[in-house]
Design a protein around this motif. Sequence first.
Motif, mmCIF file in Angstrom:
data_model
loop_
_atom_site.group_PDB
_atom_site.id
_atom_site.type_symbol
_atom_site.label_atom_id
_atom_site.label_comp_id
_atom_site.label_asym_id
_atom_site.label_seq_id
_atom_site.Cartn_x
_atom_site.Cartn_y
_atom_site.Cartn_z
ATOM 1 N N UNK A 201 -7.764 -0.919 -13.896
ATOM 2 C CA UNK A 201 -8.709 -0.467 -14.939
ATOM 3 C C UNK A 201 -8.129 -0.529 -16.345
ATOM 4 N N UNK A 202 -6.789 -0.419 -16.451
ATOM 5 C CA UNK A 202 -6.182 -0.407 -17.782
ATOM 6 C C UNK A 202 -5.714 -1.786 -18.225
ATOM 7 N N UNK A 203 -5.778 -2.763 -17.301
ATOM 8 C CA UNK A 203 -5.208 -4.073 -17.625
ATOM 9 C C UNK A 203 -5.853 -4.761 -18.833
ATOM 10 N N UNK A 204 -7.152 -4.597 -19.052
ATOM 11 C CA UNK A 204 -7.732 -5.245 -20.243
ATOM 12 C C UNK A 204 -7.064 -4.763 -21.531
ATOM 13 N N UNK A 205 -6.572 -3.538 -21.539
ATOM 14 C CA UNK A 205 -5.992 -3.006 -22.775
ATOM 15 C C UNK A 205 -4.488 -3.277 -22.863
ATOM 16 N N UNK A 451 -5.284 4.169 -1.062
ATOM 17 C CA UNK A 451 -6.014 4.149 -2.328
ATOM 18 C C UNK A 451 -5.330 3.304 -3.399
ATOM 19 N N UNK A 452 -4.051 2.979 -3.176
ATOM 20 C CA UNK A 452 -3.342 2.218 -4.202
ATOM 21 C C UNK A 452 -4.037 0.901 -4.484
ATOM 22 N N UNK A 453 -4.626 0.310 -3.435
ATOM 23 C CA UNK A 453 -5.242 -1.005 -3.602
ATOM 24 C C UNK A 453 -6.463 -0.945 -4.521
ATOM 25 N N UNK A 454 -7.012 0.268 -4.703
ATOM 26 C CA UNK A 454 -8.146 0.391 -5.607
ATOM 27 C C UNK A 454 -7.727 0.230 -7.062
ATOM 28 N N UNK A 455 -6.477 0.635 -7.375
ATOM 29 C CA UNK A 455 -6.064 0.555 -8.774
ATOM 30 C C UNK A 455 -4.999 -0.521 -9.035
#
Lengths: 463, 463
Positions: A201-205, A451-455
């Motif tokens: 989720x943060x990769x674009x930034x 859950x790690x694979x979700x982020x």
Amino acid sequence: MTAIINELSRTETLSLFALAAACVGILVNNFQADGEPLIASLALSGIAFSATYSMIRWLGPSFMKAGLRGVDMSKHHKREIPECMGGICAVVYLLVIIVFIPFPFYKDIVAATSGGGNRDVVFQIENVQQGRFLHRFPHSKLASYLSAIISLQSIALLGIGDDLFDIRWRHKLFIPAFASIPLLVVYFVDFGVTSIVVPIPLQPYLGELFNLGFLYYVYMCCIAIFSPNSINILAGINGIEVSQSIVIALLLAINDCLYLLTPYPHPATDSHLFSLYFLLPFLGVSFALLWHNWYPAKVFVGDTYCYFAGMVFVVVSILGHFSKTLVLLLIPQIFNFIYSAPQLFGLVPCPRHRLPKFNVRTGLLEPSVTPWTPERQPKPLVKTVMLLLHRLRLLRVATDAEGRFVETSNFTILNLWLVWRGPLKEERLAVEITAMQMAVGLFGLFIRHRLALLVFKEDNWGI
Amino acid sequence: MTAIINELSRTETLSLFALAAACVGILVNNFQADGEPLIASLALSGIAFSATYSMIRWLGPSFMKAGLRGVDMSKHHKREIPECMGGICAVVYLLVIIVFIPFPFYKDIVAATSGGGNRDVVFQIENVQQGRFLHRFPHSKLASYLSAIISLQSIALLGIGDDLFDIRWRHKLFIPAFASIPLLVVYFVDFGVTSIVVPIPLQPYLGELFNLGFLYYVYMCCIAIFSPNSINILAGINGIEVSQSIVIALLLAINDCLYLLTPYPHPATDSHLFSLYFLLPFLGVSFALLWHNWYPAKVFVGDTYCYFAGMVFVVVSILGHFSKTLVLLLIPQIFNFIYSAPQLFGLVPCPRHRLPKFNVRTGLLEPSVTPWTPERQPKPLVKTVMLLLHRLRLLRVATDAEGRFVETSNFTILNLWLVWRGPLKEERLAVEITAMQMAVGLFGLFIRHRLALLVFKEDNWGI
């Protein structure tokens, strides 16, 4: 009253001797054949168990004579027993881990050497990167391994200093920081990767990898300070220091095994083998210590053990690049630390000892309390928060008819547990806290792998 | 009577602070610029001196409180002073030597790295072998450096154990053997050269190089056992443990400098730089200790210091491949050991302490003696040899009218020196023994560098 049996019984002698002999046999066999380092590590852990078990018995009287002794407060019959026996664990562990060095490294180097000291290092590194020697360490990992040993030896030295000289709480906090210097220095010299993988989720930034630079060392240092101290703070009843350490080590080992049992060679296999090589002998010496430290304790462990255990976790998780996983496994310790903060930072008075109170009449443990006089009451804001905690069942506050505080339970997880579960036998409390640590840790691991694979794009980032 | 001044005087505080500040300045400057590791090592040694000096003062009372104290027998006013202060030296030394790691290694690695952790190791090793980076360590030496630290930490841990628990003489002997394991293991894994250069007269029979194989490790282990113990045995008067160690360290450093000042780059330069990096901080902490341990001693050094000093010499000489030179510098210690043998191995009764006897009336030291009763006389052969030694002035034997032994001086070099030079002040004896060690050592180095060419083709064998 110092009537502790220091001689090993015949059954004990025979069992320990048989275990040690079998392990030596496996070890020699393993060294001659082209054996698995993991089996050697298991065998050495067995030897470590036998050695620690015997030495705790043999050296008990010497420790008492040297003034390393303490009284168990939570017993009807108060007697002096040896203190700082964790020092024995540390020394045996270090010796074993040093003797182990040739197993993971030697064969690799033989394979990569053309003789006469002229090392064809390229050959080896290329192969490792292609996964051919995946189950052995590359030569460059020797430095990491040695730096881990240096950090552990440093913490043992400083821990013994602490046990001898009763260092002040404020200074104690930084002992692990000193001991982590070798780890960080060699990391800096030999490795120097300070990037972290950014959650999707943060990769674009931030991009896919974010370079923390200098902050990465601050982060590692914080982990190194926190882990040993958090284990040292969760103490006060027989066996709890060792049992929580064993649970964390077991969970880390389970986590390591998940990477060894993958159908394809996982890029992080090396890191997790590395971790196992450090954890197995630690489990060996810890079980031998637990045997003697479990209720009713025949020996105390001392600060050395707590620091040492915490540092083992730091070493494997930093060098294995799974420090976030370690944080997950330390959740009860983190809770205990945050919960303790009001007393540690002086918002609420902190008595010298906050261990649960032993009720001589019932033989049960009750929450220990901080007394308040009508003249000396907490500040209004603190009072409000404490009453709120009381209503949330996170504290026990006793007030008089006029609403003034008479006593409040001390801010430690052990006391809180006793607030919840009523007076308990010491052994029962230790079992329950250990089970809670295990449950929370297993849940943490589940979260981490499900859950790690979700982020994150991959389950774990290799090297 | 424990009236020891523990506060630093204002002059001391200012001088130490100025020294430390200057050294920190040099260090920071050195790290930012592309500086010489040797200058960094000198600066760190200055910091080590200041830190040790201050900590010996500050921690003295804590040591006394923890039971680490002893009485100086050779004084009119017998008072308790702190024991085991060598432990402080060891800890400061280790911290300094760990902080030093980046200086010799970092630049090399930066030069040889193409970034992102992808190390172009070939490039670097080729260059080193061609002598381009001759004044810096090759990356592969990092493991040696770390293994040296591990050995020194091990001896510190075991030495502190010895100081705490009063280990028996027979067991003590093997403490350095344990501590040398990391050194030997890493030597085995990382280096493995077990050939020695054969002296020219023997070359027709053995060839130019002779592979000792397993025996080479036995040889290294023997050196590792001998050096620390020999320094531990030459003890008993104020300052002598430290002053002999300083002399040996200075001589080793002089020997190292001989290789740095050659007009052409000598193949052994690296080994001797390595050695200097370990010796300079050792000299720093030792001078700070000598300041307080010299006559009249304000602190005792403890076994930790002696073992530690001996191990520093072992580490530099084994990893630097000049262990034969170390043996030359230990001649007084070797003599002391051989001379002590009759008492150590029980041919002559050995009292618990053999330190020179303090004559309360004159204030001078005299040889201490082993008393003989008319019933308990030495065996005839032993008696003959002892009388012969007496005639050679290598022993003082007092007999009664019927030729029976009444008392004989104890077999230590300190007592022998007193037999030769009559009763001496304690300080005078320490000065003379130190001067003798210096003279013998200088002569040894002279022999080594003048005469070695007669039996070896080259002055020193590189790697």
